[in-house]
Motif scaffolding. Structure first.
Motif, PDB file in Angstrom:
ATOM      1  N   LYS A 168       3.782 -20.174 -27.645  1.00  0.00           N
ATOM      2  CA  LYS A 168       4.034 -19.352 -27.262  1.00  0.00           C
ATOM      3  C   LYS A 168       4.070 -20.115 -25.492  1.00  0.00           C
ATOM      4  CE  LYS A 168       4.332 -15.214 -25.147  1.00  0.00           C
ATOM      5  NZ  LYS A 168       3.257 -13.769 -24.858  1.00  0.00           N
ATOM      6  N   THR A 169       3.116 -20.027 -25.043  1.00  0.00           N
ATOM      7  CA  THR A 169       2.461 -19.956 -23.605  1.00  0.00           C
ATOM      8  C   THR A 169       1.667 -21.525 -23.338  1.00  0.00           C
ATOM      9  OG1 THR A 169       0.219 -18.923 -23.389  1.00  0.00           O
ATOM     10  CG2 THR A 169       2.318 -17.389 -23.188  1.00  0.00           C
ATOM     11  N   SER A 170       1.772 -22.429 -24.697  1.00  0.00           N
ATOM     12  CA  SER A 170       0.778 -23.504 -24.470  1.00  0.00           C
ATOM     13  C   SER A 170      -0.536 -24.078 -23.617  1.00  0.00           C
ATOM     14  CB  SER A 170       1.869 -24.570 -23.751  1.00  0.00           C
ATOM     15  OG  SER A 170       3.248 -24.710 -24.492  1.00  0.00           O
ATOM     16  N   GLY A 171      -1.012 -22.489 -24.541  1.00  0.00           N
ATOM     17  CA  GLY A 171      -2.675 -22.417 -23.445  1.00  0.00           C
ATOM     18  C   GLY A 171      -2.974 -22.008 -22.328  1.00  0.00           C
ATOM     19  N   ARG A 172      -1.788 -21.296 -21.604  1.00  0.00           N
ATOM     20  CA  ARG A 172      -1.560 -21.932 -19.936  1.00  0.00           C
ATOM     21  C   ARG A 172      -1.902 -20.823 -19.716  1.00  0.00           C
ATOM     22  NH1 ARG A 172       1.138 -25.669 -16.382  1.00  0.00           N
ATOM     23  NH2 ARG A 172       1.710 -27.412 -17.403  1.00  0.00           N
ATOM     24  N   GLY A 173      -2.537 -19.966 -20.626  1.00  0.00           N
ATOM     25  CA  GLY A 173      -2.429 -18.385 -20.297  1.00  0.00           C
ATOM     26  C   GLY A 173      -0.920 -17.277 -20.015  1.00  0.00           C
ATOM     27  N   ILE A 174      -0.916 -16.377 -19.481  1.00  0.00           N
ATOM     28  CA  ILE A 174       0.807 -15.699 -19.225  1.00  0.00           C
ATOM     29  C   ILE A 174       0.476 -15.644 -17.333  1.00  0.00           C
ATOM     30  CG2 ILE A 174       1.743 -13.428 -19.428  1.00  0.00           C
ATOM     31  CD1 ILE A 174      -0.956 -12.877 -21.467  1.00  0.00           C
ATOM     32  N   LYS A 175       1.754 -15.651 -17.205  1.00  0.00           N
ATOM     33  CA  LYS A 175       2.031 -15.325 -15.346  1.00  0.00           C
ATOM     34  C   LYS A 175       1.104 -16.153 -14.417  1.00  0.00           C
ATOM     35  CE  LYS A 175       4.469 -11.341 -15.592  1.00  0.00           C
ATOM     36  NZ  LYS A 175       4.483 -10.205 -15.747  1.00  0.00           N
ATOM     37  N   GLY A 176       1.998 -15.994 -13.316  1.00  0.00           N
ATOM     38  CA  GLY A 176       0.788 -16.973 -12.525  1.00  0.00           C
ATOM     39  C   GLY A 176       1.446 -18.293 -11.936  1.00  0.00           C
ATOM     40  N   GLN A 177       0.767 -18.439 -10.608  1.00  0.00           N
ATOM     41  CA  GLN A 177       0.876 -20.062 -10.702  1.00  0.00           C
ATOM     42  C   GLN A 177       0.847 -20.994 -11.325  1.00  0.00           C
ATOM     43  OE1 GLN A 177      -0.307 -20.846  -6.352  1.00  0.00           O
ATOM     44  NE2 GLN A 177       0.769 -23.227  -6.457  1.00  0.00           N
ATOM     45  N   LYS A 178      -1.049 -21.292 -11.924  1.00  0.00           N
ATOM     46  CA  LYS A 178      -1.330 -21.881 -12.735  1.00  0.00           C
ATOM     47  C   LYS A 178      -0.417 -22.564 -13.996  1.00  0.00           C
ATOM     48  CE  LYS A 178      -5.570 -22.366 -10.055  1.00  0.00           C
ATOM     49  NZ  LYS A 178      -7.116 -22.080 -10.525  1.00  0.00           N
ATOM     50  N   SER A 179       0.197 -21.312 -14.535  1.00  0.00           N
ATOM     51  CA  SER A 179       1.431 -21.090 -15.821  1.00  0.00           C
ATOM     52  C   SER A 179       2.379 -22.163 -15.102  1.00  0.00           C
ATOM     53  CB  SER A 179       1.447 -19.904 -16.322  1.00  0.00           C
ATOM     54  OG  SER A 179       1.890 -19.285 -15.543  1.00  0.00           O
ATOM     55  N   ARG A 180       2.618 -22.566 -13.424  1.00  0.00           N
ATOM     56  CA  ARG A 180       3.857 -22.911 -13.993  1.00  0.00           C
ATOM     57  C   ARG A 180       4.355 -24.580 -13.616  1.00  0.00           C
ATOM     58  NH1 ARG A 180       5.919 -18.081 -13.617  1.00  0.00           N
ATOM     59  NH2 ARG A 180       5.225 -16.354 -12.690  1.00  0.00           N
ATOM     60  N   SER A 181       4.926 -25.181 -14.157  1.00  0.00           N
ATOM     61  CA  SER A 181       4.823 -26.476 -13.710  1.00  0.00           C
ATOM     62  C   SER A 181       5.289 -26.749 -12.629  1.00  0.00           C
ATOM     63  CB  SER A 181       6.150 -27.472 -14.386  1.00  0.00           C
ATOM     64  OG  SER A 181       6.750 -26.905 -13.610  1.00  0.00           O
ATOM     65  N   GLY A 182       4.936 -27.756 -12.203  1.00  0.00           N
ATOM     66  CA  GLY A 182       4.619 -28.871 -10.634  1.00  0.00           C
ATOM     67  C   GLY A 182       4.308 -27.778  -9.656  1.00  0.00           C
ATOM     68  N   VAL A 183       3.113 -27.542  -9.661  1.00  0.00           N
ATOM     69  CA  VAL A 183       1.556 -26.960  -9.104  1.00  0.00           C
ATOM     70  C   VAL A 183       0.387 -28.075  -8.818  1.00  0.00           C
ATOM     71  CG1 VAL A 183      -0.037 -25.083  -9.118  1.00  0.00           C
ATOM     72  CG2 VAL A 183       2.037 -24.526 -10.043  1.00  0.00           C
ATOM     73  N   ALA A 184       0.326 -28.053  -7.766  1.00  0.00           N
ATOM     74  CA  ALA A 184      -0.867 -29.109  -6.742  1.00  0.00           C
ATOM     75  C   ALA A 184      -0.721 -27.823  -5.535  1.00  0.00           C
ATOM     76  CB  ALA A 184      -0.258 -30.206  -6.510  1.00  0.00           C
ATOM     77  N   ILE A 185      -2.038 -27.434  -6.260  1.00  0.00           N
ATOM     78  CA  ILE A 185      -3.202 -26.819  -5.456  1.00  0.00           C
ATOM     79  C   ILE A 185      -4.609 -26.906  -5.240  1.00  0.00           C
ATOM     80  CG2 ILE A 185      -1.996 -24.612  -5.412  1.00  0.00           C
ATOM     81  CD1 ILE A 185      -3.799 -23.874  -7.587  1.00  0.00           C
ATOM     82  N   LYS A 186      -4.583 -28.059  -5.289  1.00  0.00           N
ATOM     83  CA  LYS A 186      -6.364 -28.745  -5.185  1.00  0.00           C
ATOM     84  C   LYS A 186      -6.847 -28.503  -3.772  1.00  0.00           C
ATOM     85  CE  LYS A 186      -5.163 -32.686  -8.273  1.00  0.00           C
ATOM     86  NZ  LYS A 186      -4.102 -32.990  -8.228  1.00  0.00           N
ATOM     87  N   SER A 187      -6.864 -28.770  -2.764  1.00  0.00           N
ATOM     88  CA  SER A 187      -7.628 -28.238  -1.718  1.00  0.00           C
ATOM     89  C   SER A 187      -6.492 -26.720  -0.988  1.00  0.00           C
ATOM     90  CB  SER A 187      -8.052 -29.173  -0.683  1.00  0.00           C
ATOM     91  OG  SER A 187      -6.204 -29.701  -0.046  1.00  0.00           O
ATOM     92  N   PHE A 188      -6.109 -26.136  -1.363  1.00  0.00           N
ATOM     93  CA  PHE A 188      -5.708 -24.820  -1.040  1.00  0.00           C
ATOM     94  C   PHE A 188      -6.766 -23.919  -1.159  1.00  0.00           C
ATOM     95  CE2 PHE A 188      -2.855 -21.101  -1.248  1.00  0.00           C
ATOM     96  CZ  PHE A 188      -2.940 -20.879   0.508  1.00  0.00           C
ATOM     97  N   GLU A 189      -7.275 -22.911   0.046  1.00  0.00           N
ATOM     98  CA  GLU A 189      -7.711 -21.893  -0.777  1.00  0.00           C
ATOM     99  C   GLU A 189      -7.532 -20.552  -0.216  1.00  0.00           C
ATOM    100  OE1 GLU A 189     -11.696 -22.692   1.281  1.00  0.00           O
ATOM    101  OE2 GLU A 189     -11.899 -25.022   1.399  1.00  0.00           O
ATOM    102  N   GLY A 190      -6.355 -20.711  -0.349  1.00  0.00           N
ATOM    103  CA  GLY A 190      -5.845 -19.733  -0.531  1.00  0.00           C
ATOM    104  C   GLY A 190      -5.795 -19.026   1.006  1.00  0.00           C
ATOM    105  N   GLY A 191      -4.974 -19.483   2.064  1.00  0.00           N
ATOM    106  CA  GLY A 191      -5.432 -19.553   3.301  1.00  0.00           C
ATOM    107  C   GLY A 191      -6.504 -18.799   4.433  1.00  0.00           C
ATOM    108  N   GLN A 192      -7.624 -19.708   3.320  1.00  0.00           N
ATOM    109  CA  GLN A 192      -9.161 -19.713   3.790  1.00  0.00           C
ATOM    110  C   GLN A 192      -8.693 -21.270   4.663  1.00  0.00           C
ATOM    111  OE1 GLN A 192     -12.654 -18.529   1.435  1.00  0.00           O
ATOM    112  NE2 GLN A 192     -13.591 -20.688   2.049  1.00  0.00           N
ATOM    113  N   MET A 193      -9.942 -21.065   5.521  1.00  0.00           N
ATOM    114  CA  MET A 193      -9.862 -22.789   6.341  1.00  0.00           C
ATOM    115  C   MET A 193     -10.450 -23.409   5.541  1.00  0.00           C
ATOM    116  SD  MET A 193      -8.572 -24.300   8.691  1.00  0.00           S
ATOM    117  CE  MET A 193      -8.700 -22.734  10.346  1.00  0.00           C
ATOM    118  N   PRO A 194     -10.412 -25.006   5.104  1.00  0.00           N
ATOM    119  CA  PRO A 194     -10.072 -25.780   3.867  1.00  0.00           C
ATOM    120  C   PRO A 194     -11.362 -26.419   4.559  1.00  0.00           C
ATOM    121  CG  PRO A 194      -7.912 -26.165   4.640  1.00  0.00           C
ATOM    122  CD  PRO A 194      -7.892 -24.881   5.918  1.00  0.00           C
TER     123      PRO A 194
END
Length: 153
Positions: free
Chosen positions: A27-53
């Motif tokens: 089913k979810t292939s060990g990625r959990g349910i919904k959310g950005q990290k469950s989807r393909s093509g995610v690259a959020i390495k240095s992104f801090e949710g809008g906080q100044m990196p």
């Protein structure tokens, strides 16, 4: 114990994700349910949710002056060795152009400074932008002439 050529290691099956509930990774292939990290093509390495990196929060150090002049420094002992090796003639006027032509100093250097490390045994004529006190004393002692060009800064 698994050794390098043991059949246990060779036969071990690869986990095939997304292949049904019985596989344990269906089913979810060990990625959990919904959310950005469950989807393909995610690259959020240095992104801090809008906080100044972090790399932008830390202060930058140092300063590079735009109008900094490149100074070529040469010691009296080096000039003496070049005279002994007959690279420079003692009758020549030693200036920045001569040293650049002989590739003793860098062609991009704009100012020539004579330093007083070592001894000079031959009477020479020097034309430079700057000279140290010890170098000036040694040259005057031997009877050499020094012409210091005035910088128009």
């Amino acid at each position: 114990m698994i050794t390098l050529n043991s059949t246990e290691k060779v036969i071990k099956k690869k986990i095939r994700v997304g292949r049904g509930i019985g596989s344990g990774k269906g089913k979810t292939s060990g990625r959990g349910i919904k959310g950005q990290k469950s989807r393909s093509g995610v690259a959020i390495k240095s992104f801090e949710g809008g906080q100044m990196p972090l790399f932008r929060r830390l202060p930058k150090r140092g300063f590079n002056a735009i109008n900094k002049k490149k100074v070529a420094k040469i010691n009296l002992e080096k000039i003496q060795t070049y005279i002994e090796n007959k690279t420079i003639k003692s009758s020549d006027t030693i200036n920045a152009n001569l040293l650049k032509k002989l590739k003793i100093i860098n062609k991009n250097s704009q100012i020539l400074k004579i330093l007083g490390n070592g001894e000079i045994k031959v009477k020479i004529n020097i034309e430079a932008d700057l000279i140290s006190k010890s170098a000036k004393d040694k040259l005057e002692k031997i009877g050499g002439s020094i012409l210091i060009k005035k910088n128009n800064d």
